[in-house]
Design a protein around this motif. Structure first.
Motif, PDB file in Angstrom:
ATOM      1  N   TYR A 152      69.854 -44.755 -65.830  1.00  0.00           N
ATOM      2  CA  TYR A 152      68.712 -44.979 -66.710  1.00  0.00           C
ATOM      3  C   TYR A 152      67.641 -43.898 -66.700  1.00  0.00           C
ATOM      4  N   SER A 153      67.854 -42.846 -65.938  1.00  0.00           N
ATOM      5  CA  SER A 153      66.793 -41.829 -65.882  1.00  0.00           C
ATOM      6  C   SER A 153      66.898 -40.840 -67.040  1.00  0.00           C
ATOM      7  N   GLY A 154      68.064 -40.796 -67.680  1.00  0.00           N
ATOM      8  CA  GLY A 154      68.271 -39.787 -68.720  1.00  0.00           C
ATOM      9  C   GLY A 154      69.018 -38.577 -68.171  1.00  0.00           C
ATOM     10  N   ILE A 155      69.446 -38.648 -66.907  1.00  0.00           N
ATOM     11  CA  ILE A 155      70.153 -37.500 -66.320  1.00  0.00           C
ATOM     12  C   ILE A 155      71.499 -37.285 -67.018  1.00  0.00           C
ATOM     13  N   LYS A 156      72.081 -38.350 -67.522  1.00  0.00           N
ATOM     14  CA  LYS A 156      73.389 -38.187 -68.188  1.00  0.00           C
ATOM     15  C   LYS A 156      73.239 -37.302 -69.421  1.00  0.00           C
ATOM     16  N   ARG A 157      72.141 -37.481 -70.101  1.00  0.00           N
ATOM     17  CA  ARG A 157      71.897 -36.637 -71.275  1.00  0.00           C
ATOM     18  C   ARG A 157      71.728 -35.184 -70.838  1.00  0.00           C
ATOM     19  N   ILE A 158      71.028 -34.987 -69.728  1.00  0.00           N
ATOM     20  CA  ILE A 158      70.823 -33.641 -69.205  1.00  0.00           C
ATOM     21  C   ILE A 158      72.183 -32.991 -68.921  1.00  0.00           C
ATOM     22  N   ILE A 159      73.073 -33.742 -68.297  1.00  0.00           N
ATOM     23  CA  ILE A 159      74.391 -33.191 -67.946  1.00  0.00           C
ATOM     24  C   ILE A 159      75.179 -32.876 -69.218  1.00  0.00           C
ATOM     25  N   GLU A 160      75.121 -33.795 -70.164  1.00  0.00           N
ATOM     26  CA  GLU A 160      75.845 -33.568 -71.420  1.00  0.00           C
ATOM     27  C   GLU A 160      75.320 -32.325 -72.134  1.00  0.00           C
ATOM     28  N   MET A 161      74.006 -32.136 -72.099  1.00  0.00           N
ATOM     29  CA  MET A 161      73.443 -30.959 -72.772  1.00  0.00           C
ATOM     30  C   MET A 161      73.758 -29.683 -72.006  1.00  0.00           C
ATOM     31  N   GLY A 162      73.825 -29.789 -70.686  1.00  0.00           N
ATOM     32  CA  GLY A 162      74.228 -28.634 -69.876  1.00  0.00           C
ATOM     33  C   GLY A 162      75.625 -28.187 -70.271  1.00  0.00           C
ATOM     34  N   ILE A 163      76.491 -29.148 -70.487  1.00  0.00           N
ATOM     35  CA  ILE A 163      77.866 -28.845 -70.897  1.00  0.00           C
ATOM     36  C   ILE A 163      77.879 -28.206 -72.282  1.00  0.00           C
ATOM     37  N   GLU A 164      76.951 -28.632 -73.119  1.00  0.00           N
ATOM     38  CA  GLU A 164      76.899 -28.087 -74.489  1.00  0.00           C
ATOM     39  C   GLU A 164      76.269 -26.696 -74.541  1.00  0.00           C
ATOM     40  N   GLY A 165      75.782 -26.200 -73.417  1.00  0.00           N
ATOM     41  CA  GLY A 165      75.253 -24.830 -73.391  1.00  0.00           C
ATOM     42  C   GLY A 165      73.745 -24.725 -73.228  1.00  0.00           C
ATOM     43  N   PHE A 166      73.075 -25.864 -73.002  1.00  0.00           N
ATOM     44  CA  PHE A 166      71.625 -25.820 -72.812  1.00  0.00           C
ATOM     45  C   PHE A 166      71.290 -25.548 -71.345  1.00  0.00           C
ATOM     46  N   SER A 167      70.077 -25.079 -71.159  1.00  0.00           N
ATOM     47  CA  SER A 167      69.580 -24.865 -69.806  1.00  0.00           C
ATOM     48  C   SER A 167      68.753 -26.102 -69.431  1.00  0.00           C
ATOM     49  N   CYS A 168      69.190 -26.821 -68.413  1.00  0.00           N
ATOM     50  CA  CYS A 168      68.578 -28.122 -68.118  1.00  0.00           C
ATOM     51  C   CYS A 168      68.050 -28.181 -66.690  1.00  0.00           C
ATOM     52  N   THR A 169      67.033 -28.987 -66.491  1.00  0.00           N
ATOM     53  CA  THR A 169      66.449 -29.112 -65.159  1.00  0.00           C
ATOM     54  C   THR A 169      66.062 -30.559 -64.885  1.00  0.00           C
ATOM     55  N   ALA A 170      66.392 -31.010 -63.682  1.00  0.00           N
ATOM     56  CA  ALA A 170      65.900 -32.308 -63.230  1.00  0.00           C
ATOM     57  C   ALA A 170      65.105 -32.034 -61.966  1.00  0.00           C
ATOM     58  N   PHE A 171      63.839 -32.416 -61.950  1.00  0.00           N
ATOM     59  CA  PHE A 171      63.097 -32.177 -60.726  1.00  0.00           C
ATOM     60  C   PHE A 171      62.307 -33.393 -60.259  1.00  0.00           C
ATOM     61  N   CYS A 172      62.207 -33.497 -58.937  1.00  0.00           N
ATOM     62  CA  CYS A 172      61.482 -34.605 -58.327  1.00  0.00           C
ATOM     63  C   CYS A 172      60.150 -34.100 -57.812  1.00  0.00           C
ATOM     64  N   TYR A 173      59.116 -34.835 -58.157  1.00  0.00           N
ATOM     65  CA  TYR A 173      57.769 -34.459 -57.730  1.00  0.00           C
ATOM     66  C   TYR A 173      57.128 -35.678 -57.057  1.00  0.00           C
ATOM     67  N   GLY A 174      56.275 -35.436 -56.080  1.00  0.00           N
ATOM     68  CA  GLY A 174      55.557 -36.549 -55.470  1.00  0.00           C
ATOM     69  C   GLY A 174      55.028 -36.188 -54.100  1.00  0.00           C
ATOM     70  N   GLN A 175      54.190 -37.056 -53.540  1.00  0.00           N
ATOM     71  CA  GLN A 175      53.607 -36.774 -52.229  1.00  0.00           C
ATOM     72  C   GLN A 175      54.693 -36.840 -51.149  1.00  0.00           C
ATOM     73  N   THR A 176      54.387 -36.354 -50.004  1.00  0.00           N
ATOM     74  CA  THR A 176      55.363 -36.381 -48.915  1.00  0.00           C
ATOM     75  C   THR A 176      55.732 -37.838 -48.598  1.00  0.00           C
ATOM     76  N   GLY A 177      57.003 -38.041 -48.351  1.00  0.00           N
ATOM     77  CA  GLY A 177      57.483 -39.375 -47.994  1.00  0.00           C
ATOM     78  C   GLY A 177      57.601 -40.347 -49.156  1.00  0.00           C
ATOM     79  N   SER A 178      57.520 -39.846 -50.390  1.00  0.00           N
ATOM     80  CA  SER A 178      57.559 -40.762 -51.544  1.00  0.00           C
ATOM     81  C   SER A 178      58.979 -41.009 -52.051  1.00  0.00           C
ATOM     82  N   GLY A 179      59.970 -40.290 -51.512  1.00  0.00           N
ATOM     83  CA  GLY A 179      61.354 -40.571 -51.887  1.00  0.00           C
ATOM     84  C   GLY A 179      62.011 -39.541 -52.784  1.00  0.00           C
ATOM     85  N   LYS A 180      61.522 -38.315 -52.794  1.00  0.00           N
ATOM     86  CA  LYS A 180      62.118 -37.281 -53.656  1.00  0.00           C
ATOM     87  C   LYS A 180      63.531 -36.913 -53.176  1.00  0.00           C
ATOM     88  N   THR A 181      63.615 -36.600 -51.872  1.00  0.00           N
ATOM     89  CA  THR A 181      64.922 -36.218 -51.344  1.00  0.00           C
ATOM     90  C   THR A 181      65.870 -37.409 -51.386  1.00  0.00           C
TER      91      THR A 181
END
Ligand SMILES: Nc1ncnc2c1ncn2[C@@H]1O[C@H](COP(=O)(O)OP(=O)(O)OP(=O)(O)O)[C@@H](O)[C@H]1O
Length: 636
Positions: free
Chosen positions: A203-232
């Protein structure tokens, strides 16, 4: 894989610009150390929009702007299809019926259904949308054991429709109904503490990112937040997953692992395209870029340079590994995770002390109907940012304090960039990408030709109220940024493709004429009215080869007799042949251009080397080659 407690997830999503209301690489290539390194013990490096205020829950009065919500629009409608859960079929799945998600407090999350409906009514959208907002989702982690022990309540509420309500910072005070201190933010999707790792994939939309990467787009998924918030945790799962031999079935696997499975599933289904995958993994530690696939004992930093050719920054000599199999990609992930800088402080035992960027390059060759090969170069960056931290709270000192200062500084620059990009007036002005290595390398993802997903991770605990508010504001600003996704394709190939399309259209026209000729013979075997030929208003245009071609009103074809039609067909066939010759000529020209380009590239390399020598002999020079300040290489 992961099964959620309920079969109906409740997410809330919005879209659009922030509706918060409260307010490439130059590379050494190799298929090396990593592919063979799965399970191998490697020495682990232990350097280790502000909104208007409003009373809570008044979602119906929230301003909504048109926007993408593509993340939601293109979600897979199915659950329970396994970790790679999608429907497969490459770009095809991007046209899935959206899955509607409603809110269920403290469970999975919610998505803005209004936005989804609005998007749906616009019909399917091609990948090359002229402009896209950055897709922003929020993930709220559960309270951890310590927070529960210390009786930290939750400062967040989830009313649904992609909204999250941040209560006032009245911890320790009498719980007044201070409406002014309540803030409501709206995002594409909000994942509540009960959301699973599989939910993030679906549900995050990452599947669309992957599909567009395959189609030739440059895509990025990044996690932002304070320390210990669950990015990793969100991107890779807990650190012990990478100790010893990882269990691929472990439900705690994060988004990167799941994305790899999905990527390979999509690629397997595209038999008509030849794919080559390559991957690199780097970290930015104290403003130094370290190759996580080849750190070396000295962890020598790599240079970040500007490429005139691509119009972006790249890391020089970054190791890039060929990944033929899923296992190769997973090995890249494992190797990098073992080598990244991790440390501990009062708020996180396994705190990332660096920003990491794992890049998967997707090179594809597809043969078109006319036999022309189209090459595309898509890529997907997975970026795990180090967490912002209040050093008083994390009790950082010594080396950890130095790391924290560098982390906070680079995140501050990222904040400036996001803030400027989200402001329509400042967007066209100076954006301080060059002020940190992180922003140089994320520049294209933030404002270039890429497609970007931001996952803002927050803690629900009262004592993190200030940091949570900061992250939510940050995410709201990011949501206002618009990028222009463009497929990376060789322009000469694009030209040939369009020529081929013309020829195809001509061939169809010919077929049509031939069919009409046939019909005419059957209907009037003794010939039709010859004198009508002059009335056909043959519009003569000159073709590419200089052959005059009559344009005929096809509706009047039946008025022609057999010989006239035969004459027309002959002319079209000549024209067709001439176009074919022209196309062959273009091929030859293309070959010549490619040869010339190779010569220029070689010359460029020679000059770059010279430039390096000059820079070496000038020890006071900057790390980056600033073409305007130093010796300039040949233009490519
Ligand atoms: N959604 C979640 N479900 C369960 N546990 C979680 C979740 N999110 C985070 N955690 C746990 O919280 C702790 C901190 O998470 P994590 O290390 O991912 O934070 P981080 O944002 O990457 O921190 P840092 O910036 O310091 O690296 C870990 O023990 C992790 O397993």
């Amino acid at each position: 894989m992961v099964r959620r407690a309920s079969s109906v997830p409740h997410l809330n999503s919005s879209g659009g610009s922030s509706a918060d209301s409260a307010g490439t690489s130059g590379s050494r290539r190799g298929r090396a150390p990593v592919a063979g390194s799965r399970g191998r013990k490697t020495p682990s490096t232990t350097s280790t929009g502000q909104s208007q205020r409003q009373s809570s829950g008044s979602s119906s009065s929230m301003p909504r702007s048109r926007s993408l919500t593509n993340g939601m629009r293109r979600l897979s409608p199915q659950k329970g299809t396994g970790s790679s859960g999608g429907t497969g079929g490459g770009g095809g799945s991007s046209r899935n019926t959206p899955y509607f998600l409603r809110s269920r407090e403290n469970e999975i999350g919610s998505a803005d259904t209004l936005e989804i409906v609005a998007s749906k009514s616009t019909g399917s959208e091609e990948c090359s949308t002229p402009e896209d907002n950055i897709n922003v989702v929020v993930r709220v982690r559960p309270l951890n054991d310590k927070e529960k022990r210390d009786r930290h309540g939750s400062t967040l509420q989830f009313p649904g429709n992609g909204q999250v309500i941040l209560e006032g910072n009245d911890v320790g005070q009498k719980r007044s109904h201070n409406r002014d201190s309540v803030r409501v933010f709206t995002y594409n999707v909000v994942f509540e503490p009960g959301a699973t790792q599989e939910d993030i994939l679906d549900y995050s939309g990452i599947k669309r990112i992957i599909e567009m990467g395959i189609e030739g787009f440059s895509c990025t998924a990044f996690c932002y937040g304070q320390t210990g918030s669950g990015k990793t945790h969100t991107l890779t799962g807990p650190p012990d997953l990478f100790v010893g031999k990882p269990n691929p079935k472990d439900p705690r696997h994060g988004l990167i692992f799941r994305s790899f499975l999905y990527l390979f599933q999509l690629i397997k289904n595209r038999k008509d395209v030849n794919y080559v995958l390559k991957a690199s993994f780097m970290e930015i530690y104290n403003e130094r870029v370290i190759d996580l696939l080849n750190p070396g004992s000295a962890r020598k930093p790599l240079a970040v340079r500007w490429s005139k050719k691509s119009g972006g920054f790249f890391v020089e000599n970054l190791f890039t590994v060929d990944c033929e199999e899923l296992d190769d990609l997973l090995a890249v992930l494992e190797e990098g995770m073992r080598n990244r800088a991790v440390g501990s402080h009062a708020m996180n035992d396994h705190s990332s002390r660096s920003h990491t960027i794992l890049t998967v390059h997707i090179l594809s060759d597809q043969q078109t109907d006319g036999g022309v090969f189209l090459s595309k170069h898509g890529k997907i960056n997975f970026v795990d940012l180090a967490g912002s931290e209040l050093t008083k709270k994390t009790m950082s000192e010594g080396k950890t304090l130095e790391e924290a200062n560098n982390i906070n500084k680079s995140l501050m620059v990222l904040g400036y960039c996001i803030s400027s990009l989200s402001d329509s007036k400042k967007r066209t002005g100076h954006i301080p990408y060059r002020d940190s290595q992180l922003t140089k390398l994320l520049a294209d993802s933030l404002a270039g030709n890429g497609v970007t997903l931001m996952i803002a991770c927050v803690s629900p605990a009262h004592y993190n109220h200030a940091e949570t508010l900061n992250t939510l504001r940050y995410a709201s600003r990011a949501k206002r940024i618009r990028t222009k996704p463009v497929i990376k394709m060789d322009p000469r190939e694009a030209l040939i493709l369009s020529l081929k399309r013309d020829i195809h259209a001509l061939q169809m026209e010919n077929d049509h004429l031939k069919a009409a000729l046939n019909l005419h013979h059957q209907a009037a075997p003794n010939g039709g009215p010859v004198e009508n030929l002059l009335e056909l208003q043959l519009d003569r245009v000159s073709s590419g080869g200089g052959v005059p071609v009559p344009k005929v009103d096809l509706q009047r074809l039946p008025e022609l007799d057999g010989s006239e039609l035969a004459e027309l067909v002959k002319l079209y066939m000549v024209e067709n042949e001439s176009l074919r010759q022209e196309n062959n000529h273009l091929f030859t020209v293309r070959e010549t251009i490619l040869r010339d380009q190779e010569i220029v590239c070689r010359e460029n390399e020679r000059l770059l080397k010279k430039l390096e020598d000059v820079n070496k002999s000038n020890p006071n020079g900057n790390e980056d080659s600033e073409p305007s300040q130093k010796v300039q290489p040949n233009k490519e």
